[in-house]
Every structure is written in structure tokens, then in C-alpha cells.
Design a protein around this motif. Structure first.
Motif, mmCIF file in Angstrom:
data_model
loop_
_atom_site.group_PDB
_atom_site.id
_atom_site.type_symbol
_atom_site.label_atom_id
_atom_site.label_comp_id
_atom_site.label_asym_id
_atom_site.label_seq_id
_atom_site.Cartn_x
_atom_site.Cartn_y
_atom_site.Cartn_z
ATOM 1 N N PRO A 1 0.796 -1.239 0.000
ATOM 2 C CA PRO A 1 0.000 0.000 0.000
ATOM 3 C C PRO A 1 0.823 1.281 0.000
ATOM 4 N N ARG A 2 2.030 1.257 0.572
ATOM 5 C CA ARG A 2 2.807 2.494 0.706
ATOM 6 C C ARG A 2 3.577 2.854 -0.567
ATOM 7 N N ILE A 3 3.580 1.972 -1.582
ATOM 8 C CA ILE A 3 4.174 2.317 -2.871
ATOM 9 C C ILE A 3 3.111 3.018 -3.714
ATOM 10 N N LYS A 4 3.436 4.211 -4.199
ATOM 11 C CA LYS A 4 2.444 5.010 -4.910
ATOM 12 C C LYS A 4 2.371 4.693 -6.396
ATOM 13 N N LYS A 5 3.355 3.925 -6.924
ATOM 14 C CA LYS A 5 3.360 3.585 -8.342
ATOM 15 C C LYS A 5 3.374 2.070 -8.512
ATOM 16 N N TYR A 6 2.828 1.603 -9.629
ATOM 17 C CA TYR A 6 2.941 0.196 -9.985
ATOM 18 C C TYR A 6 4.349 -0.041 -10.523
ATOM 19 N N LEU A 7 5.081 -0.968 -9.919
ATOM 20 C CA LEU A 7 6.461 -1.229 -10.315
ATOM 21 C C LEU A 7 6.618 -2.660 -10.787
ATOM 22 N N ILE A 8 7.417 -2.851 -11.832
ATOM 23 C CA ILE A 8 7.760 -4.190 -12.325
ATOM 24 C C ILE A 8 9.261 -4.370 -12.142
ATOM 25 N N SER A 9 9.638 -5.442 -11.467
ATOM 26 C CA SER A 9 11.040 -5.704 -11.169
ATOM 27 C C SER A 9 11.722 -6.366 -12.356
ATOM 28 N N LEU A 10 12.742 -5.704 -12.909
ATOM 29 C CA LEU A 10 13.474 -6.278 -14.036
ATOM 30 C C LEU A 10 14.305 -7.480 -13.593
ATOM 31 N N SER A 11 14.781 -7.484 -12.346
ATOM 32 C CA SER A 11 15.547 -8.631 -11.868
ATOM 33 C C SER A 11 14.671 -9.880 -11.781
ATOM 34 N N THR A 12 13.396 -9.703 -11.428
ATOM 35 C CA THR A 12 12.467 -10.841 -11.395
ATOM 36 C C THR A 12 12.229 -11.370 -12.800
ATOM 37 N N LEU A 13 12.066 -10.467 -13.775
ATOM 38 C CA LEU A 13 11.902 -10.892 -15.167
ATOM 39 C C LEU A 13 13.145 -11.617 -15.662
ATOM 40 N N ASP A 14 14.313 -11.130 -15.250
ATOM 41 C CA ASP A 14 15.570 -11.772 -15.630
ATOM 42 C C ASP A 14 15.644 -13.187 -15.067
ATOM 43 N N ASP A 15 15.210 -13.369 -13.817
ATOM 44 C CA ASP A 15 15.201 -14.703 -13.191
ATOM 45 C C ASP A 15 14.265 -15.665 -13.923
ATOM 46 N N GLN A 16 13.217 -15.130 -14.559
ATOM 47 C CA GLN A 16 12.246 -15.961 -15.268
ATOM 48 C C GLN A 16 12.613 -16.173 -16.733
ATOM 49 N N GLY A 17 13.813 -15.737 -17.140
ATOM 50 C CA GLY A 17 14.287 -16.008 -18.493
ATOM 51 C C GLY A 17 13.967 -14.944 -19.518
ATOM 52 N N TYR A 18 13.432 -13.798 -19.083
ATOM 53 C CA TYR A 18 13.147 -12.719 -20.027
ATOM 54 C C TYR A 18 14.416 -11.893 -20.263
ATOM 55 N N LYS A 19 14.528 -11.309 -21.449
ATOM 56 C CA LYS A 19 15.635 -10.430 -21.794
ATOM 57 C C LYS A 19 15.088 -9.016 -21.980
ATOM 58 N N PHE A 20 15.896 -8.025 -21.643
ATOM 59 C CA PHE A 20 15.440 -6.645 -21.827
ATOM 60 C C PHE A 20 16.618 -5.766 -22.218
ATOM 61 N N HIS A 21 16.331 -4.745 -23.003
ATOM 62 C CA HIS A 21 17.330 -3.761 -23.385
ATOM 63 C C HIS A 21 16.624 -2.441 -23.681
ATOM 64 N N SER A 22 17.376 -1.357 -23.549
ATOM 65 C CA SER A 22 16.794 -0.028 -23.778
ATOM 66 C C SER A 22 17.636 0.732 -24.788
ATOM 67 N N GLU A 23 16.947 1.566 -25.563
ATOM 68 C CA GLU A 23 17.610 2.377 -26.573
ATOM 69 C C GLU A 23 16.717 3.559 -26.907
ATOM 70 N N ASN A 24 17.309 4.764 -26.922
ATOM 71 C CA ASN A 24 16.573 5.996 -27.240
ATOM 72 C C ASN A 24 15.343 6.183 -26.358
ATOM 73 N N GLY A 25 15.465 5.833 -25.074
ATOM 74 C CA GLY A 25 14.367 6.046 -24.136
ATOM 75 C C GLY A 25 13.255 5.027 -24.212
ATOM 76 N N ILE A 26 13.442 3.922 -24.953
ATOM 77 C CA ILE A 26 12.432 2.868 -25.066
ATOM 78 C C ILE A 26 13.010 1.573 -24.499
ATOM 79 N N LEU A 27 12.313 0.978 -23.556
ATOM 80 C CA LEU A 27 12.702 -0.301 -22.961
ATOM 81 C C LEU A 27 11.846 -1.407 -23.556
#
Length: 200
Positions: free
Chosen positions: A39-65
Motif C-alpha cells: 500500500p505504501r508504494i504510490k506507483k505500480y512497479l515491475i522488477s526487471l531482476s524478477t523478469l531476468d530470473d524468469q528467463g526474459y531479456k530486456f534492453h533499452s535504446e533511445n528512451g524505449i525499454l
């Protein structure tokens, strides 16, 4: 469920529950994501480390993730105030219902009756006077239509060997068991091929 989430300044916040949330992504596909209620977090957050643990890949370029599984992009976010904002919307409870109630959109009703027929297909049938009560109205978003139109991602036209040295990448194959063992008693045969040198 109970637990603690630590913020960037090591400030602990208590987890008061766990559940699932449906998000309609940038491509219209609805994905079910497991989430914690803090409740004390004011924004919805997605953990990239959790996605990494589940086998997802991510990269960012020109402000787009981009978050990918294999070569398919599943999520996209845009940089704003040092946070990537997910290009999605929350989906509240919904159901695709086909009933005879007068308040139901007749176009949507015929769309469901005819196996999620397209707008053009419905218009063609309507011109032939085959759809009683049909009106040329905009159809609501249908998750089943999106899934039905999904296709496999194309393979790369030209193979790329990214290995730089021997033993960086090994192709292996195991055959067996053979009914007749070898002189040494082995019943399996394994091949190992080095991707860089092509040595067997």
C-alpha cells in the motif's frame, strides 16, 4: 502472504497481499501478471531482476525499454522522469457473453455467433440480408481475436555465428540406447561439434 520490499534507499515496506492483475499490452494482448500489494508504494512497479530470473531479456535504446522472450517483444516502456512507464492499461473484470438481451450490441452478438468474424465479413453478410438485426457498429476489443491472429515470429534470413573462440558454443546430440552394446559395453553415442571451428 507477508514479507518486505526494500526500496532504493533501503527503506523497508511491508507486503500485505499477493494476487494477479491483467494488463493489456502495447500490441493489444492481455497478459496476466502476478503482483504484490504494497500500500505504501504510490506507483505500480515491475522488477526487471524478477523478469531476468524468469528467463526474459530486456534492453533499452533511445528512451524505449523492450522486454523480450526469444525474438518476440512482450512489453515496452517509455522513459519519463528516470522511470520507464509501461505502455499498457489495466483490464478490469470482463466477460464475452452471447445472449439475446436487447441491450447487447447486435454487431458484437453476430461477431461472437460466427466465430469472431471480422468487420468486413459481417458487413458482407449484412448486405446479403443474412444477419437479422445487424447494425454496422464498431466491435469491442476481443482477446480471442488477437490470439487467433497470432503467427510465429519469422526466422532470421541469414545465420549469424557470434562465437569468437573455440569452445564458446558447443552443439551436442545424444543417440541411444542401442540394443546391441559396443565392445566396451556402451549403448549410447554422443557427438560434440564446436560452433567456431566446426571440429567434431
Amino acid at each position: 502472504m507477508s514479507g518486505t520490499v526494500y526500496m532504493g534507499d533501503d527503506n523497508p515496506l511491508p507486503i500485505e497481499g499477493v494476487g494477479n492483475i491483467k494488463l493489456r499490452m502495447f500490441d493489444g494482448i492481455i497478459r496476466n501478471i502476478k503482483c504484490w500489494h504494497v500500500p505504501r508504494i504510490k506507483k505500480y512497479l515491475i522488477s526487471l531482476s524478477t523478469l531476468d530470473d524468469q528467463g526474459y531479456k530486456f534492453h533499452s535504446e533511445n528512451g524505449i525499454l523492450k522486454v523480450c522472450k526469444g525474438s518476440m517483444a512482450l512489453m515496452k516502456g517509455k522513459l519519463h522522469s528516470k522511470l520507464y512507464h509501461l505502455r499498457s492499461s489495466i483490464v478490469e473484470g470482463e466477460a464475452a457473453v452471447a445472449s439475446g438481451k436487447s441491450d447487447l450490441n447486435q454487431s458484437q452478438l453476430w461477431h461472437l455467433r460466427l466465430g469472431h468474424r471480422s468487420d468486413n465479413g459481417l458487413s458482407l453478410l449484412s448486405k446479403q440480408n443474412l444477419l437479422d438485426g445487424y447494425k454496422n457498429q464498431v466491435l469491442n476489443f476481443s482477446e480471442h481475436c488477437v490470439f487467433g491472429k497470432q503467427t510465429r515470429v519469422k526466422f532470421i534470413n541469414k545465420a549469424e555465428h557470434k562465437t569468437r573462440d573455440k569452445l564458446d558454443y558447443i552443439h551436442s546430440d545424444l543417440w541411444g540406447p542401442n540394443r546391441v552394446p559396443s565392445k566396451s559395453g556402451a549403448r549410447y553415442f554422443m557427438t560434440l561439434i564446436d560452433d567456431y571451428s566446426r571440429m567434431v
